[in-house]
Scaffold this motif. Structure first.
Motif, short mmCIF file in Angstrom:
data_model
loop_
_atom_site.label_atom_id
_atom_site.label_comp_id
_atom_site.label_asym_id
_atom_site.label_seq_id
_atom_site.Cartn_x
_atom_site.Cartn_y
_atom_site.Cartn_z
N HIS A 1 0.87 -1.19 0.00
CA HIS A 1 0.00 0.00 0.00
C HIS A 1 0.90 1.23 0.00
O HIS A 1 1.80 1.35 0.83
CB HIS A 1 -0.91 0.03 1.23
CG HIS A 1 -1.85 -1.13 1.32
ND1 HIS A 1 -2.99 -1.22 0.56
CD2 HIS A 1 -1.81 -2.25 2.08
CE1 HIS A 1 -3.62 -2.34 0.85
NE2 HIS A 1 -2.93 -2.99 1.77
N THR B 1 0.78 5.52 -0.16
CA THR B 1 0.01 6.76 -0.11
C THR B 1 0.89 7.89 -0.62
O THR B 1 2.01 8.07 -0.13
CB THR B 1 -0.46 7.06 1.32
OG1 THR B 1 -1.24 5.96 1.81
CG2 THR B 1 -1.30 8.32 1.36
N HIS C 1 4.53 7.42 0.99
CA HIS C 1 4.44 6.81 2.32
C HIS C 1 4.03 5.35 2.19
O HIS C 1 2.98 5.03 1.63
CB HIS C 1 3.43 7.55 3.20
CG HIS C 1 3.24 6.91 4.55
ND1 HIS C 1 4.23 6.89 5.52
CD2 HIS C 1 2.18 6.26 5.08
CE1 HIS C 1 3.78 6.26 6.58
NE2 HIS C 1 2.54 5.86 6.34
N ASN C 2 4.88 4.47 2.69
CA ASN C 2 4.59 3.04 2.66
C ASN C 2 3.72 2.69 3.86
O ASN C 2 4.20 2.55 4.98
CB ASN C 2 5.89 2.24 2.69
CG ASN C 2 5.65 0.74 2.59
OD1 ASN C 2 4.52 0.27 2.59
ND2 ASN C 2 6.74 -0.02 2.52
N SER C 3 2.42 2.56 3.63
CA SER C 3 1.48 2.28 4.71
C SER C 3 1.19 0.79 4.86
O SER C 3 0.26 0.41 5.56
CB SER C 3 0.16 3.04 4.46
OG SER C 3 -0.34 2.77 3.17
N SER C 4 2.01 -0.05 4.21
CA SER C 4 1.83 -1.50 4.33
C SER C 4 2.88 -2.08 5.26
O SER C 4 3.66 -1.35 5.88
CB SER C 4 1.94 -2.15 2.95
OG SER C 4 3.27 -2.04 2.46
N ARG C 5 2.91 -3.41 5.36
CA ARG C 5 3.86 -4.10 6.22
C ARG C 5 4.97 -4.79 5.43
O ARG C 5 5.70 -5.62 5.96
CB ARG C 5 3.14 -5.14 7.09
CG ARG C 5 2.12 -4.52 8.04
CD ARG C 5 1.54 -5.57 8.95
NE ARG C 5 0.53 -5.01 9.85
CZ ARG C 5 -0.13 -5.71 10.76
NH1 ARG C 5 0.11 -7.01 10.89
NH2 ARG C 5 -1.03 -5.14 11.53
N PRO D 1 8.48 -0.35 5.46
CA PRO D 1 7.14 -0.22 6.05
C PRO D 1 7.07 0.90 7.08
O PRO D 1 7.94 1.03 7.95
CB PRO D 1 6.92 -1.59 6.71
CG PRO D 1 7.78 -2.52 5.93
CD PRO D 1 9.00 -1.73 5.55
N GLY D 2 6.06 1.75 6.95
CA GLY D 2 5.86 2.85 7.88
C GLY D 2 6.71 4.07 7.59
O GLY D 2 6.55 5.10 8.26
N GLU D 3 7.61 4.01 6.62
CA GLU D 3 8.49 5.14 6.32
C GLU D 3 8.01 5.89 5.08
O GLU D 3 7.15 5.43 4.34
CB GLU D 3 9.93 4.65 6.13
CG GLU D 3 10.55 4.06 7.39
CD GLU D 3 12.01 3.72 7.20
OE1 GLU D 3 12.53 3.87 6.06
OE2 GLU D 3 12.64 3.30 8.18
N SER D 4 8.60 7.09 4.86
CA SER D 4 8.23 7.93 3.73
C SER D 4 9.47 8.34 2.96
O SER D 4 10.57 8.41 3.52
CB SER D 4 7.47 9.18 4.20
OG SER D 4 6.26 8.82 4.85
N TRP E 1 -0.30 3.39 -7.84
CA TRP E 1 -0.94 4.38 -6.97
C TRP E 1 -0.77 5.76 -7.58
O TRP E 1 0.26 6.07 -8.20
CB TRP E 1 -0.32 4.34 -5.58
CG TRP E 1 -0.47 3.01 -4.91
CD1 TRP E 1 -1.52 2.56 -4.16
CD2 TRP E 1 0.46 1.92 -4.97
NE1 TRP E 1 -1.29 1.27 -3.74
CE2 TRP E 1 -0.09 0.86 -4.21
CE3 TRP E 1 1.71 1.75 -5.57
CZ2 TRP E 1 0.56 -0.36 -4.06
CZ3 TRP E 1 2.36 0.53 -5.42
CH2 TRP E 1 1.79 -0.50 -4.67
#
Length: 218
Positions: free
Chosen positions: A81, A83, A107-111, A171-174, A207
């Protein structure tokens, strides 16, 4: 056995696991009922404990598989995912030109780790446009339904391809990517469109982010 597998295979993974658990428990119950008539007291305790242990193991394995499938499919733990958000700015340079800077924050909103390999930026004209130019844009979407979105005139397009290991978002980083454009003066509003392709699968294929930006000359 093959006939049984052929009957249950069209079911979903969760349904198959639940059905197999029910079958295992039912088979064990019948077996205990039949064997109870032939066991001696000494054999009963020993064999009963072994059977119960086997049943618990089977149920745990099937239940774990069903839960893992549920997690993967419903919550899509391993699906990528991304964003995308925009930060756009402009400044007038020289006598006849304007510089536009577009920073896309990915932004990586996945795992899962994402290694992006390809993307592109579009800069499209929104204003000024004459009535003669606006009418066919409207008809293509709202009357003829040739397109789902308005096809604004494209001013500039920049494509980027990244080498292996060049653009990795954990994951969780931008990660920010900045693109620059130079246009002649005279544009009041532009549409910024950013697209990055999905490097892992085709669902989704990629995306996108869109933003309308107004330039006011003072």
């Amino acid at each position: 056995m093959n006939r049984f597998v052929g009957l249950i295979w069209p079911l979903g993974q969760v349904q198959r696991s639940v059905l197999m658990i029910v079958v295992a428990l039912l088979t064990t119950t019948i077996s205990l009922f039949v064997l109870n008539r032939t066991w001696t007291d000494a054999e009963r305790g020993k064999d009963l404990a072994a059977i119960v242990q086997s049943v618990v193991t089977i149920v745990a394995i099937l239940g774990g598989g069903a839960f893992a499938y549920y997690k993967l499919q419903v919550f899509r733990v391993f699906e990528p995912h991304l964003t995308i958000s925009h930060e756009v700015s402009h400044r007038f340079i020289g006598d006849n030109f304007v510089h536009i800077a577009v920073t896309a924050t990915l932004h990586n909103s996945s795992r899962v780790k994402m290694e992006l390999r390809k993307g592109f930026f579009l800069l499209q004209q929104v204003s000024p446009l004459s009535d003669e130019e606006i009418v066919p844009l409207y008809e293509q979407v709202f009357e003829d339904q040739d397109y789902e979105h308005l096809q604004w005139p494209t001013l500039e397009e920049v494509e980027r391809e990244f080498d292996e290991g060049e653009l990795i978002v954990e994951p969780g980083e931008s990660h920010p990517e900045t693109f620059e454009f130079i246009l002649s003066r005279g544009y009041d509003s532009v549409m910024v469109y950013t697209y990055f392709y999905n490097p892992i699968s085709q669902r989704p294929p990629g995306w996108a982010a869109t933003e309308v930006y107004d330039m006011i000359e003072t």
